[in-house]
Design an enzyme around this catalytic site. Structure first.
Site, PDB file in Angstrom:
ATOM      1  N   ASP A   1      36.480  32.180  42.352  1.00 53.03           N
ATOM      2  CA  ASP A   1      37.057  32.365  41.018  1.00 53.03           C
ATOM      3  C   ASP A   1      38.549  32.695  41.140  1.00 53.03           C
ATOM      4  O   ASP A   1      39.174  33.189  40.219  1.00 53.03           O
ATOM      5  CB  ASP A   1      36.324  33.438  40.209  1.00 53.03           C
ATOM      6  CG  ASP A   1      36.259  34.795  40.902  1.00 53.03           C
ATOM      7  OD1 ASP A   1      36.955  34.991  41.924  1.00 53.03           O
ATOM      8  OD2 ASP A   1      35.508  35.668  40.432  1.00 53.03           O
TER       9      ASP A   1
ATOM     10  N   LEU B   1      34.494  36.021  45.087  1.00 47.88           N
ATOM     11  CA  LEU B   1      34.332  36.401  43.680  1.00 47.88           C
ATOM     12  C   LEU B   1      34.987  37.759  43.461  1.00 47.88           C
ATOM     13  O   LEU B   1      34.768  38.686  44.247  1.00 47.88           O
ATOM     14  CB  LEU B   1      32.850  36.504  43.301  1.00 47.88           C
ATOM     15  CG  LEU B   1      31.995  35.223  43.372  1.00 47.88           C
ATOM     16  CD1 LEU B   1      30.532  35.583  43.190  1.00 47.88           C
ATOM     17  CD2 LEU B   1      32.447  34.225  42.312  1.00 47.88           C
ATOM     18  N   HIS B   2      35.789  37.869  42.418  1.00 43.76           N
ATOM     19  CA  HIS B   2      36.360  39.185  42.107  1.00 43.76           C
ATOM     20  C   HIS B   2      36.679  39.375  40.629  1.00 43.76           C
ATOM     21  O   HIS B   2      36.965  40.483  40.189  1.00 43.76           O
ATOM     22  CB  HIS B   2      37.635  39.426  42.922  1.00 43.76           C
ATOM     23  CG  HIS B   2      38.813  38.640  42.441  1.00 43.76           C
ATOM     24  ND1 HIS B   2      38.987  37.298  42.748  1.00 43.76           N
ATOM     25  CD2 HIS B   2      39.880  38.981  41.674  1.00 43.76           C
ATOM     26  CE1 HIS B   2      40.099  36.862  42.205  1.00 43.76           C
ATOM     27  NE2 HIS B   2      40.662  37.862  41.548  1.00 43.76           N
ATOM     28  N   ARG B   3      36.626  38.297  39.819  1.00 43.07           N
ATOM     29  CA  ARG B   3      37.025  38.419  38.418  1.00 43.07           C
ATOM     30  C   ARG B   3      35.953  39.124  37.587  1.00 43.07           C
ATOM     31  O   ARG B   3      34.753  38.937  37.813  1.00 43.07           O
ATOM     32  CB  ARG B   3      37.352  37.049  37.830  1.00 43.07           C
ATOM     33  CG  ARG B   3      38.557  36.416  38.498  1.00 43.07           C
ATOM     34  CD  ARG B   3      39.149  35.256  37.724  1.00 43.07           C
ATOM     35  NE  ARG B   3      40.315  34.735  38.437  1.00 43.07           N
ATOM     36  CZ  ARG B   3      41.538  35.237  38.363  1.00 43.07           C
ATOM     37  NH1 ARG B   3      41.764  36.272  37.573  1.00 43.07           N
ATOM     38  NH2 ARG B   3      42.524  34.717  39.060  1.00 43.07           N
TER      39      ARG B   3
ATOM     40  N   ARG C   1      36.584  45.284  44.898  1.00 46.41           N
ATOM     41  CA  ARG C   1      36.069  45.384  43.525  1.00 46.41           C
ATOM     42  C   ARG C   1      34.605  44.943  43.470  1.00 46.41           C
ATOM     43  O   ARG C   1      33.761  45.610  42.867  1.00 46.41           O
ATOM     44  CB  ARG C   1      36.928  44.513  42.596  1.00 46.41           C
ATOM     45  CG  ARG C   1      36.445  44.471  41.156  1.00 46.41           C
ATOM     46  CD  ARG C   1      37.217  43.413  40.349  1.00 46.41           C
ATOM     47  NE  ARG C   1      36.779  43.390  38.971  1.00 46.41           N
ATOM     48  CZ  ARG C   1      37.302  44.131  38.019  1.00 46.41           C
ATOM     49  NH1 ARG C   1      38.294  44.950  38.296  1.00 46.41           N
ATOM     50  NH2 ARG C   1      36.850  44.073  36.785  1.00 46.41           N
TER      51      ARG C   1
END
Length: 361
Positions: free
Chosen positions: A282, A208-210, A243
């Protein structure tokens, strides 16, 4: 022909590796063709940058612009300023950009303003989501590109809708899949494989990073709790993007199944994907790799710029709601992997086609 190749972020390195191999193959055959590799420094964490050069046998960059992090505007501006100096000192016939990161757009703009031709590898993909910085990068880059190389006929049609010249559009396949095929025999388990008792098919990979998924700590933790409960007795391997790690901060929340690990190099990460039960992500690129490897993928986004991974491949677009993910995952458990295949021209030869086209020009 002198080509300047731009790489700035993890996905870029995976895409340029086979292109460089294809160029070097032509050089060995006596073709007059040279390249200069420029690393913008957009990703500067070793696990997101240096490791990929080492593992994929990419030559050390001729230049590293070392722009590092910043806001969208700060990073883009820094890349443009540094690349303008680089291109002035090292002229070329063509600037080749890949993907859709800030480095892609920034270097394309600089090249065009200096009257240098631009070619865009992975051109024409569109999510339709203008809240994504990548979508803006795609549109801007394609609006000034001279030669387009696409991964699908759908992407080629998008370019025609935007007014690109048909003769400038070349459907060649997917360079990320070139890299996958070239390295499948080299992938290896990460050093924590035995520590977590991993065996083929007993774990799920999560990435996950968005912003829509990770920008708010409370909602991110709620999402992780939902995924943690979803998988039964399966272990979840979660390589934490810098992030995402920053958003989680120093939280001491405990999860039953989720194992947090550092970002992985390409060879270890592909081993994890290939041997997993399923992937929750994502990322757009991962849905391409899972399609070729035949691994079910659940993409936590409301749109995708890679629809062929759904219509042909193993990908399921489930939105950002944990309830939608639960429903899709349960359907998979009940019915098994959906009928799938490999998209057209995803055969490991896209990079060779690109270089052949450029030489004919």
């Amino acid at each position: 022909m002198k080509i300047t190749i731009i790489a700035g972020a993890r996905p870029n390195f995976i895409k340029i590796a086979p292109i460089i191999k294809a160029i070097e193959k032509k050089q060995s055959e006596g073709v007059s063709l040279s390249y200069r590799l420029v690393h913008t420094g957009q990703h500067y964490d070793k696990n997101l940058s240096d490791t990929f050069f080492e593992e994929l046998n990419i030559p050390f960059p001729n230049a590293n612009l070392e722009v590092k992090s910043g806001s969208q505007a700060e990073q883009t501006a820094a890349i443009m300023i540094a690349f303008e100096k680089e291109l002035h000192n090292h002229p070329c016939d063509l600037v080749l950009v890949v993907g859709d990161v800030n480095s892609t757009m920034a270097c394309a703009i600089v090249a065009k303003k200096m009257n240098v031709k631009v070619t865009h590898v992975e051109a024409g993909i569109r999510s339709g989501d203008m809240t994504m910085p990548e979508e803006i990068n795609r549109i801007v880059t394609d609006s000034i590109t001279d030669y387009f190389f696409t991964t699908s006929t759908w992407a080629s049609k998008n370019l025609l809708k935007y007014g690109a010249e048909p003769s400038a559009i070349h459907f060649v396949g997917n360079v990320m899949i070139d890299t996958l095929y070239q390295n499948l025999s080299r992938i290896s388990p990460p050093n924590f494989w035995s520590d977590f008792g991993l065996v083929t098919g007993n774990y799920i990979v999560l990435t996950l990073h968005r912003p829509s998924n990770v920008d708010e700590e409370k909602s991110l933790i709620e999402l992780l709790h939902g995924i943690d409960k979803l998988v039964g007795d399966k272990k979840i391997i979660f390589p934490v993007h810098p992030r995402t790690k920053a958003i989680l901060g120093e939280t001491d929340v405990q999860f039953k199944n989720i194992a947090f690990v550092e970002p992985q190099g390409y060879l270890n990460f592909m081993y994890l994907i290939k041997n997993s039960f399923a992937v929750i992500t994502d990322s757009g690129g991962i849905s391409e790799e899972t399609t070729v490897l035949g691994i079910p993928c659940f993409t936590m986004r409301t749109t995708t710029e890679r629809p062929e991974t759904i219509s042909v491949g193993t990908n399921h677009l489930v939105g950002t709601s944990i309830k939608n993910l639960e429903k899709a995952y349960q359907t998979f458990l009940e019915n098994g992997l959906k009928a799938s295949g490999i998209p057209e021209l995803w055969d490991g030869k896209a990079s060779e086609r690109i270089i052949d086209v450029l030489l004919k020009m």
